[in-house]
Design a protein around this motif. Structure first.
Motif, short mmCIF file in Angstrom:
data_model
loop_
_atom_site.label_atom_id
_atom_site.label_comp_id
_atom_site.label_asym_id
_atom_site.label_seq_id
_atom_site.Cartn_x
_atom_site.Cartn_y
_atom_site.Cartn_z
N LEU A 48 0.85 -1.19 0.00
CA LEU A 48 0.00 0.00 0.00
C LEU A 48 0.89 1.24 0.00
O LEU A 48 0.87 2.05 -0.89
CB LEU A 48 -0.91 0.00 1.24
CG LEU A 48 -2.03 -1.04 1.24
CD1 LEU A 48 -2.77 -1.00 2.57
CD2 LEU A 48 -3.00 -0.79 0.12
N ILE A 69 -6.36 -4.71 -4.13
CA ILE A 69 -5.02 -4.12 -4.16
C ILE A 69 -4.10 -4.91 -5.06
O ILE A 69 -4.10 -6.14 -5.05
CB ILE A 69 -4.43 -4.08 -2.73
CG1 ILE A 69 -5.37 -3.32 -1.79
CG2 ILE A 69 -3.05 -3.43 -2.74
CD1 ILE A 69 -5.09 -3.53 -0.34
N GLU A 110 -7.56 -0.19 7.01
CA GLU A 110 -6.89 -0.34 5.73
C GLU A 110 -7.17 -1.70 5.08
O GLU A 110 -6.75 -1.96 3.96
CB GLU A 110 -5.37 -0.19 5.91
CG GLU A 110 -4.95 1.23 6.29
CD GLU A 110 -3.48 1.31 6.60
OE1 GLU A 110 -2.78 2.09 5.92
OE2 GLU A 110 -3.02 0.61 7.53
N LEU A 111 -7.87 -2.56 5.82
CA LEU A 111 -8.24 -3.87 5.28
C LEU A 111 -9.75 -4.02 5.28
O LEU A 111 -10.31 -4.98 5.80
CB LEU A 111 -7.59 -4.99 6.12
CG LEU A 111 -6.08 -5.11 6.04
CD1 LEU A 111 -5.59 -6.23 6.94
CD2 LEU A 111 -5.63 -5.37 4.61
N LYS A 112 -10.42 -3.06 4.71
CA LYS A 112 -11.87 -3.07 4.67
C LYS A 112 -12.37 -4.09 3.66
O LYS A 112 -11.73 -4.38 2.66
CB LYS A 112 -12.41 -1.68 4.29
CG LYS A 112 -12.14 -0.60 5.33
CD LYS A 112 -12.70 0.73 4.86
CE LYS A 112 -12.45 1.82 5.89
NZ LYS A 112 -12.97 3.14 5.44
N LYS A 145 -8.01 -9.42 -2.82
CA LYS A 145 -9.35 -8.92 -2.52
C LYS A 145 -9.75 -9.35 -1.11
O LYS A 145 -9.64 -10.52 -0.75
CB LYS A 145 -10.37 -9.49 -3.51
CG LYS A 145 -10.14 -9.06 -4.94
CD LYS A 145 -11.26 -9.55 -5.85
CE LYS A 145 -11.23 -11.05 -6.03
NZ LYS A 145 -12.22 -11.53 -7.02
N LYS A 203 -0.86 -3.41 8.83
CA LYS A 203 -1.97 -2.55 8.43
C LYS A 203 -3.08 -2.55 9.48
O LYS A 203 -3.35 -3.54 10.13
CB LYS A 203 -2.52 -3.00 7.08
CG LYS A 203 -1.52 -2.93 5.95
CD LYS A 203 -0.94 -1.53 5.84
CE LYS A 203 0.15 -1.47 4.80
NZ LYS A 203 0.80 -0.14 4.77
N THR A 213 -11.92 -4.18 -0.45
CA THR A 213 -10.65 -3.63 -0.91
C THR A 213 -10.01 -4.54 -1.97
O THR A 213 -9.98 -5.75 -1.82
CB THR A 213 -9.67 -3.47 0.28
OG1 THR A 213 -10.23 -2.57 1.24
CG2 THR A 213 -8.33 -2.93 -0.20
#
Length: 256
Positions: free
Chosen positions: A15, A163, A156-158, A179, A152, A161
């Motif tokens: 991130l 990435i 930040e790990l909703k 995901k 994290k 998400t």
């Protein structure tokens, strides 16, 4: 059963730079590996706070080995080491030294994040020497990315998400997409605990059966400890479940 620890690397991502302050000195996590119905082996991760090149680092040691009947026909003894800068969360030095059946490999990698290069040394075949390889910004190795993920916050790990990331595995760079698909109460040998369900998109064909044939559950707390991993391989299936925990920084909250 090849490359047991490789399965943990795929769950990690980039991130931005982040401090690693939620991992205790002397933490130990052990997983029990099942290949189909067989009790196939164990994998262990331990940490130690140290200095590397005069800078505070987290030294991580990862080992993987086959056990029981599987060991009789396919012996695995894998060793991975990483020195992770605790201020940036980025690796400085990485070792992969593996014995998997008749296969042997021993690589050492030095990361230079200032100019996005790395130096790869083939220790198994010294005649090959070292070579400088162009890298990418924020690259992680197989172990450092695991602890970077854990650094994290829950915000930040909703769920939802998605990435993209780049991870240095073996002697190659691998792109992944991760995901966070939901939350789930997971039953473990220690009790039931709320977890985040994470699915990475991986390149199928070489190891994994499908593009999204891997799922992992990590604790939905400040620790983000992986509790269960399931993977559909090109041949058979693999499961890694938490078997032992020591010196975890934050107490785990099990559901009564």
């Amino acid at each position: 059963m090849k490359k047991i620890l490789s399965f943990f690397a795929i769950f990690t991502f980039l991130l931005s730079y982040a401090q690693i302050d939620n991992v205790a000195d002397g933490e130990s996590i052990t997983f029990r590996i099942h290949y189909g119905i067989l009790n196939a082996g164990t994998a262990n991760l331990t940490t130690k706070k140290t200095n590397y090149m005069g800078v505070p680092h987290l030294y991580v040691k990862g080992t993987g080995k086959t056990t029981g009947a599987v060991k009789a026909f396919f012996k695995v003894e894998d060793l991975y080491e990483s020195f992770i800068n605790t201020e940036t969360g980025l690796p400085s030095f990485y070792v992969r030294n593996v014995r998997e059946g008749s296969y042997r490999q021993h690589f050492e990698t030095v990361f230079n994040h200032d100019n996005n290069t790395l130096i790869l040394t083939d220790k198994k075949t010294p005649a090959n020497g070292s070579k400088v390889i162009k890298s990418v910004k924020g690259v992680q190795d197989m172990l450092s990315c695991f602890y970077y993920l854990r650094s994290k916050s829950t915000s930040e790990l909703k769920v939802g998400t998605v990435i993209n990331m780049n991870v240095w595995i073996d002697d190659e760079m691998f792109p992944f997409q991760l995901k966070v698909t939901g939350m789930e109460d997971l039953k473990t040998k220690f009790g039931t605990i709320n977890c985040l369900k994470i699915i990475p998109s991986v390149k199928s064909g070489r190891v994994f059966k499908e593009k999204e044939g891997v799922t992992m559950w990590v604790t939905n707390d400040a620790n983000h400890i992986p509790m269960l991993l399931q993977a559909e391989l090109a041949v058979g299936s693999l499961k890694a479940s938490i078997d032992d925990l020591k010196n975890v920084k934050y107490p785990l909250k099990y559901i009564k």
